[in-house]
Enzyme design. Sequence first.
Site, PDB file in Angstrom:
ATOM      1  N   ASP A  10       0.101   7.529  49.947  1.00  0.00           N
ATOM      2  CA  ASP A  10      -1.212   6.893  49.777  1.00  0.00           C
ATOM      3  C   ASP A  10      -2.120   7.082  51.003  1.00  0.00           C
ATOM      4  OD1 ASP A  10      -0.230   6.053  47.372  1.00  0.00           O
ATOM      5  OD2 ASP A  10      -0.205   3.919  47.847  1.00  0.00           O
ATOM      6  N   HIS A  36       5.409  10.655  39.866  1.00  0.00           N
ATOM      7  CA  HIS A  36       6.328  10.913  40.978  1.00  0.00           C
ATOM      8  C   HIS A  36       6.488  12.384  41.324  1.00  0.00           C
ATOM      9  CE1 HIS A  36       6.970   6.793  39.802  1.00  0.00           C
ATOM     10  NE2 HIS A  36       7.348   6.593  41.042  1.00  0.00           N
ATOM     11  N   ARG A  73      -7.144  15.420  26.686  1.00  0.00           N
ATOM     12  CA  ARG A  73      -5.714  15.228  26.933  1.00  0.00           C
ATOM     13  C   ARG A  73      -5.561  14.560  28.291  1.00  0.00           C
ATOM     14  NH1 ARG A  73      -5.778  16.500  22.379  1.00  0.00           N
ATOM     15  NH2 ARG A  73      -4.561  18.114  21.301  1.00  0.00           N
ATOM     16  N   MET A 128      -1.821   9.181  42.147  1.00  0.00           N
ATOM     17  CA  MET A 128      -1.345   7.943  42.781  1.00  0.00           C
ATOM     18  C   MET A 128      -2.334   7.394  43.807  1.00  0.00           C
ATOM     19  SD  MET A 128       2.722   8.211  43.466  1.00  0.00           S
ATOM     20  CE  MET A 128       3.905   7.744  42.200  1.00  0.00           C
TER      21      MET A 128
HETATM   22  O1  F6P Z   1       2.889   3.291  47.616  1.00  0.00           O
HETATM   23  C1  F6P Z   1       3.146   4.570  47.216  1.00  0.00           C
HETATM   24  C2  F6P Z   1       3.164   4.684  45.727  1.00  0.00           C
HETATM   25  O2  F6P Z   1       3.520   6.022  45.475  1.00  0.00           O
HETATM   26  C3  F6P Z   1       1.880   4.304  45.018  1.00  0.00           C
HETATM   27  O3  F6P Z   1       0.925   5.322  45.058  1.00  0.00           O
HETATM   28  C4  F6P Z   1       2.398   4.014  43.621  1.00  0.00           C
HETATM   29  O4  F6P Z   1       1.557   3.106  42.949  1.00  0.00           O
HETATM   30  C5  F6P Z   1       3.737   3.411  43.872  1.00  0.00           C
HETATM   31  O5  F6P Z   1       4.153   3.874  45.130  1.00  0.00           O
HETATM   32  C6  F6P Z   1       4.774   3.751  42.836  1.00  0.00           C
HETATM   33  O6  F6P Z   1       5.961   3.135  43.181  1.00  0.00           O
HETATM   34  P1  F6P Z   1       7.351   3.305  42.454  1.00  0.00           P
HETATM   35  O7  F6P Z   1       8.022   4.506  43.038  1.00  0.00           O
HETATM   36  O8  F6P Z   1       8.074   2.055  42.769  1.00  0.00           O
HETATM   37  O9  F6P Z   1       7.078   3.512  41.000  1.00  0.00           O
END
Ligand code: F6P
Length: 346
Positions: free
Chosen positions: A127, A273, A267, A169
């Site tokens: 982030d 991740h 779409r 993200m």
């Molecule tokens: O804080 C980093 C982050 O990747 C955010 O961008 C995202 O909302 C969150 O973690 C997702 O977390 P998790 O891996 O617990 O789903």
Amino acid sequence: MRIGVLTGGGDAPGLNAAIRAVVLRASSLGHEVLGIADGWAGLLGEAEPRPLRPRDAARILAEGGTILGTSRTDPRKDERSRRAVLDSIRRWHLDGLVAIGGNDTLGVAQWLHQEGVRVVGVPKTVDNDLSETDYCIGFDTAVTVVSDALDRLRTTASAHHRVVVVEAMGRDTGWVAAYGGLAGGADLILIPEIPVTSEEIVRTMKHRRAIGDPDILVVVSEAVEIDGLEAQTAIDRDAFGHVRLDQRAIGAVLARHIEQHTGIEARQVVLGHLQRGGSPTAVDRLRATRFGNAAADLVDSGRSGVLPVLRGGRIEVASLSDAVRQVRRLADEIIELVRRYAGVVT
Ligand code: F6P
């Protein structure tokens, strides 16, 4: 000294590069390094730590994830957990601790520092929103994933004359969406820093079609609120009380809205991740190495409650309390670029 090292919170590419640097530098200074499993959960005594020698860390520079494992665990939540963490530190004879993490992990590190533990942080979060530093480990790789995805999505969007909405993200800020979107030439970038209405988005899509754009790429940051459009209700929260932003499904909601209100086929792609997985870029490897190296030096020199940060290209030192006080806002210059190159039509 015997120095513990842990990685906490969401993983990020470059964590292993930072662990490697901590181990290599601390070992060269004559210290012993213990790897603590799964972030703060490891210090609750859920797993025994393991020694990390230079040969254990020498070849992990390019590996994604973290050889130590990670978790979202807040050991401050009750007296028993607080005591368990302090007991582990005593039982394992840790003279110092390097905590590699973002706002949540470093908030716990700051508490331990106040409890008298010698602890040094390392800034990590895709982030990129920790205060006091220009950079957090993982950001460049995440941006590269968004930019590469846009290159691929451009060709398929173009072939089908579609809108493709890409969800990126960013829990509180639009760093990843803005940098990734600008690098990948997105037509519209929606970030929390720029208020927007669903009407403006629809008008922009229609305008783009009218001026002859066959394909339109929209990047939307997962936390964005769009006036006039309801995201799904996020139900679950993590250990630090943060809502699960993926459950808002803002990309899917937006793509459906665009299709319904413009008639253009749309779409959506959630990068999720993928932005945190895989091998770190050269930038992340190098910055993680600089941070890990500096963190080992800080512990060696007896410092605590601090972390190495990047400012103007140089490694400096900041306090943990300042780094976690508030999230770092996206730079004004970048917000302006987003408005100019990928903003809504007014
Ligand atoms: O804080 C980093 C982050 O990747 C955010 O961008 C995202 O909302 C969150 O973690 C997702 O977390 P998790 O891996 O617990 O789903």
